[in-house]
Design a protein around this motif. Structure first.
Motif: not given
Length: 245
Positions: A22-35, A178-183, A198-207
């Protein structure tokens, strides 16, 4: 939601012994929520699709506007085209050994914000009554419903009613949404052992992808969609890619 509800097959011993920094934070890019399931893994068999424009219905002198040379990585695709001139007829040709499988299809002309409504849609062979009706599924705003051709190698011809110079095309092959759905509204969680999710934050999908730069390295993750759908599965990141459990 309990961890074991979304990842029932995950090895409990392995889970509790997982090292999360938890002391080493990384950046991730997500495309889906299910296999990805096998029936949509190739996204509608669209590799090899050709899109052409022509002045006449017989396409005696077509111009190739776009060719899909690889399987799309996401379901929502904007195809930029740069035709030499205006065309009244647009042709979508599936590869000779593949069916047409289209969830959404919309064509946009230069300097026009609304999609063009075709005067007529036909194919290179007679369509059954059911398949003529199912053509509407390509423009119903439902990302799961889709038109599927009766035969392989089908060509769909869109009569625009008058010549337009196309600017771009919304191209959405058959998919599971199940891909990221715009809006849509999403929230990413990581599992912190006894503390639960533990939540890492909410996002509105703009892409078509979501970015988080505050993810603990090695964490077990879960992406929740508040807007639609029930299929969600825990995953972890490996070499920058989501690996679902």
């Amino acid at each position: 939601m309990d961890f074991y509800e979304i990842a029932p097959s995950y090895n409990r011993k392995h889970f509790w012994s997982a090292l999360i920094d938890t002391t080493h934070l990384v950046e991730v890019t997500l495309y889906r929520k299910y296999p990805m399931r096998s029936n949509v893994k190739n996204l509608g068999n669209t590799c090899g699709v050709k899109i052409e424009g022509a002045d006449t219905y017989d396409f005696m002198k077509p111009e190739l506007l776009y060719e899909v040379v690889d399987t799309p990585k996401v379901n929502y695709n904007i195809l930029k085209v740069n035709p030499k001139k205006k065309y009244r007829y647009i042709r979508y040709s599936a590869p000779k050994d593949k069916f047409v499988e289209l969830a959404e299809w919309r064509m946009y002309a230069e300097n026009i914000s609304q999609p063009i409504t075709p005067r007529n849609i036909t194919a290179d062979h007679p369509l059954s009554e059911l398949h003529r009706k199912n053509l509407d599924l390509m423009d119903d705003n439902d990302w799961v419903s889709f038109y599927m051709s009766e035969v392989v190698g089908e060509q769909l011809i869109f009569d625009l009613g008058k010549p337009y110079k196309l600017d771009h095309i919304l191209f959405m092959p058959r998919n599971d949404d199940n891909f990221i759905h715009l809006g849509d509204s999403y929230e990413l969680f990581y599992h912190a052992g006894a503390q639960g999710w533990i939540s890492l934050g909410k996002r509105m999908a703009e892409d078509t992808e979501l970015h988080y730069d505050n993810v603990p390295e090695g964490a077990l993750l879960w992406l929740h969609n508040y807007t639609r759908g029930e299929e969600e599965r825990a995953f972890y990141m490996k070499q920058g890619k989501q690996v679902f459990l």
